[in-house]
Design a protein around this motif. Sequence first.
Motif, PDB file in Angstrom:
ATOM      1  N   ARG A   1       8.930 -83.137  14.905  1.00  0.00           N
ATOM      2  CA  ARG A   1       9.434 -82.014  14.124  1.00  0.00           C
ATOM      3  C   ARG A   1      10.802 -81.548  14.607  1.00  0.00           C
ATOM      4  N   MET A   2      11.210 -81.981  15.792  1.00  0.00           N
ATOM      5  CA  MET A   2      12.503 -81.563  16.319  1.00  0.00           C
ATOM      6  C   MET A   2      13.630 -82.263  15.571  1.00  0.00           C
ATOM      7  N   PRO A   3      14.731 -81.513  15.347  1.00  0.00           N
ATOM      8  CA  PRO A   3      15.878 -82.167  14.708  1.00  0.00           C
ATOM      9  C   PRO A   3      16.470 -83.222  15.633  1.00  0.00           C
ATOM     10  N   GLN A   4      17.060 -84.219  15.050  1.00  0.00           N
ATOM     11  CA  GLN A   4      17.640 -85.344  15.773  1.00  0.00           C
ATOM     12  C   GLN A   4      16.542 -86.092  16.525  1.00  0.00           C
ATOM     13  N   ALA A   5      16.946 -87.113  17.192  1.00  0.00           N
ATOM     14  CA  ALA A   5      15.959 -87.932  17.908  1.00  0.00           C
ATOM     15  C   ALA A   5      15.519 -87.236  19.193  1.00  0.00           C
ATOM     16  N   PHE A   6      14.247 -87.261  19.440  1.00  0.00           N
ATOM     17  CA  PHE A   6      13.703 -86.750  20.698  1.00  0.00           C
ATOM     18  C   PHE A   6      12.831 -87.846  21.257  1.00  0.00           C
ATOM     19  N   ASP A   7      13.329 -88.522  22.262  1.00  0.00           N
ATOM     20  CA  ASP A   7      12.759 -89.787  22.713  1.00  0.00           C
ATOM     21  C   ASP A   7      11.568 -89.703  23.650  1.00  0.00           C
ATOM     22  N   LEU A   8      11.097 -88.531  23.974  1.00  0.00           N
ATOM     23  CA  LEU A   8      10.057 -88.431  24.989  1.00  0.00           C
ATOM     24  C   LEU A   8       8.744 -89.091  24.566  1.00  0.00           C
ATOM     25  N   GLY A   9       8.497 -89.224  23.278  1.00  0.00           N
ATOM     26  CA  GLY A   9       7.239 -89.799  22.825  1.00  0.00           C
ATOM     27  C   GLY A   9       7.282 -91.274  22.514  1.00  0.00           C
ATOM     28  N   VAL A  10       8.363 -91.940  22.843  1.00  0.00           N
ATOM     29  CA  VAL A  10       8.469 -93.367  22.524  1.00  0.00           C
ATOM     30  C   VAL A  10       8.513 -94.203  23.806  1.00  0.00           C
ATOM     31  N   PRO A  11       8.031 -95.434  23.744  1.00  0.00           N
ATOM     32  CA  PRO A  11       7.883 -96.224  24.967  1.00  0.00           C
ATOM     33  C   PRO A  11       9.184 -96.702  25.594  1.00  0.00           C
TER      34      PRO A  11
ATOM     35  N   MET B   1      16.595 -87.051  31.672  1.00  0.00           N
ATOM     36  CA  MET B   1      15.562 -86.024  31.533  1.00  0.00           C
ATOM     37  C   MET B   1      16.174 -84.642  31.306  1.00  0.00           C
ATOM     38  N   ARG B   2      17.293 -84.363  31.960  1.00  0.00           N
ATOM     39  CA  ARG B   2      17.970 -83.075  31.782  1.00  0.00           C
ATOM     40  C   ARG B   2      18.398 -82.911  30.320  1.00  0.00           C
ATOM     41  N   GLY B   3      18.946 -83.971  29.737  1.00  0.00           N
ATOM     42  CA  GLY B   3      19.344 -83.925  28.328  1.00  0.00           C
ATOM     43  C   GLY B   3      18.154 -83.693  27.414  1.00  0.00           C
ATOM     44  N   LEU B   4      17.051 -84.372  27.694  1.00  0.00           N
ATOM     45  CA  LEU B   4      15.846 -84.173  26.888  1.00  0.00           C
ATOM     46  C   LEU B   4      15.295 -82.762  27.056  1.00  0.00           C
ATOM     47  N   TYR B   5      15.343 -82.238  28.269  1.00  0.00           N
ATOM     48  CA  TYR B   5      14.869 -80.874  28.522  1.00  0.00           C
ATOM     49  C   TYR B   5      15.725 -79.865  27.749  1.00  0.00           C
ATOM     50  N   ARG B   6      17.037 -80.039  27.785  1.00  0.00           N
ATOM     51  CA  ARG B   6      17.928 -79.135  27.037  1.00  0.00           C
ATOM     52  C   ARG B   6      17.609 -79.181  25.552  1.00  0.00           C
ATOM     53  N   HIS B   7      17.443 -80.386  25.040  1.00  0.00           N
ATOM     54  CA  HIS B   7      17.132 -80.556  23.614  1.00  0.00           C
ATOM     55  C   HIS B   7      15.818 -79.860  23.268  1.00  0.00           C
ATOM     56  N   ALA B   8      14.803 -80.021  24.108  1.00  0.00           N
ATOM     57  CA  ALA B   8      13.512 -79.377  23.870  1.00  0.00           C
ATOM     58  C   ALA B   8      13.646 -77.863  23.970  1.00  0.00           C
ATOM     59  N   SER B   9      14.427 -77.364  24.923  1.00  0.00           N
ATOM     60  CA  SER B   9      14.593 -75.927  25.089  1.00  0.00           C
ATOM     61  C   SER B   9      15.268 -75.305  23.880  1.00  0.00           C
ATOM     62  N   VAL B  10      16.322 -75.950  23.398  1.00  0.00           N
ATOM     63  CA  VAL B  10      17.047 -75.430  22.238  1.00  0.00           C
ATOM     64  C   VAL B  10      16.165 -75.467  20.992  1.00  0.00           C
ATOM     65  N   ASN B  11      15.290 -76.449  20.909  1.00  0.00           N
ATOM     66  CA  ASN B  11      14.446 -76.611  19.729  1.00  0.00           C
ATOM     67  C   ASN B  11      12.991 -76.218  19.994  1.00  0.00           C
ATOM     68  N   SER B  12      12.770 -75.310  20.922  1.00  0.00           N
ATOM     69  CA  SER B  12      11.401 -74.959  21.304  1.00  0.00           C
ATOM     70  C   SER B  12      10.601 -74.354  20.147  1.00  0.00           C
ATOM     71  N   ARG B  13      11.279 -73.859  19.123  1.00  0.00           N
ATOM     72  CA  ARG B  13      10.564 -73.311  17.969  1.00  0.00           C
ATOM     73  C   ARG B  13       9.717 -74.385  17.267  1.00  0.00           C
ATOM     74  N   CYS B  14      10.072 -75.650  17.491  1.00  0.00           N
ATOM     75  CA  CYS B  14       9.309 -76.750  16.876  1.00  0.00           C
ATOM     76  C   CYS B  14       8.015 -77.036  17.610  1.00  0.00           C
ATOM     77  N   LEU B  15       7.898 -76.530  18.835  1.00  0.00           N
ATOM     78  CA  LEU B  15       6.682 -76.771  19.623  1.00  0.00           C
ATOM     79  C   LEU B  15       5.567 -75.874  19.119  1.00  0.00           C
ATOM     80  N   HIS B  16       4.375 -76.380  19.065  1.00  0.00           N
ATOM     81  CA  HIS B  16       3.221 -75.588  18.610  1.00  0.00           C
ATOM     82  C   HIS B  16       2.800 -74.617  19.668  1.00  0.00           C
TER      83      HIS B  16
END
Length: 146
Positions: free
Chosen positions: A90-100, A131-146
């Motif tokens: 649900r996050m905008p742009q690619a968020f790679d944490l869930g891919v192998p 990981m820092r980049g992914l964390y920033r992306h998740a923080s900015v888009n935290s509204r997408c988290l359930h």
Amino acid sequence: WSARKIPSYYLGEQFEPTALHLHEGHTSPPSPLSEAELIGMMDEQGIGTDATIAQHIKKTLDRGYVEKRVPNNTFHPLPLSRILLDSYTRMPQAFDLGVPHLRAEMERDMGKVCSGQMTRQECVDKTVDMMRGLYRHASVNSRCLH
């Protein structure tokens, strides 16, 4: 057309169907993975080594992402894993944490350290930056988290 494989077509080639039949149907989730299938997929993706695959699987079970059901010893996703993957998609742009490929890249870099192609510190720095980049992306888009 009931075939699962799409034939090869080339630019400019034309296809004229002889019949068209619509059948009502629905998709179904994939079958649960056996431990052997999971290990095979991890190997295909470059995740883990013979020495670490069991640890990866145990960690996934311990964290509550999946459960292993008997008698077939198949892995079934638990709500936490479904929520995380849904949130990532649900996050905008690619968020790679869930891919192998993310884990596979870290594994390749660790292999480079072992072979002397990369220093330990270079590997750590690269992984932390990723990981820092992914964390920033998740923080900015935290509204997408359930």
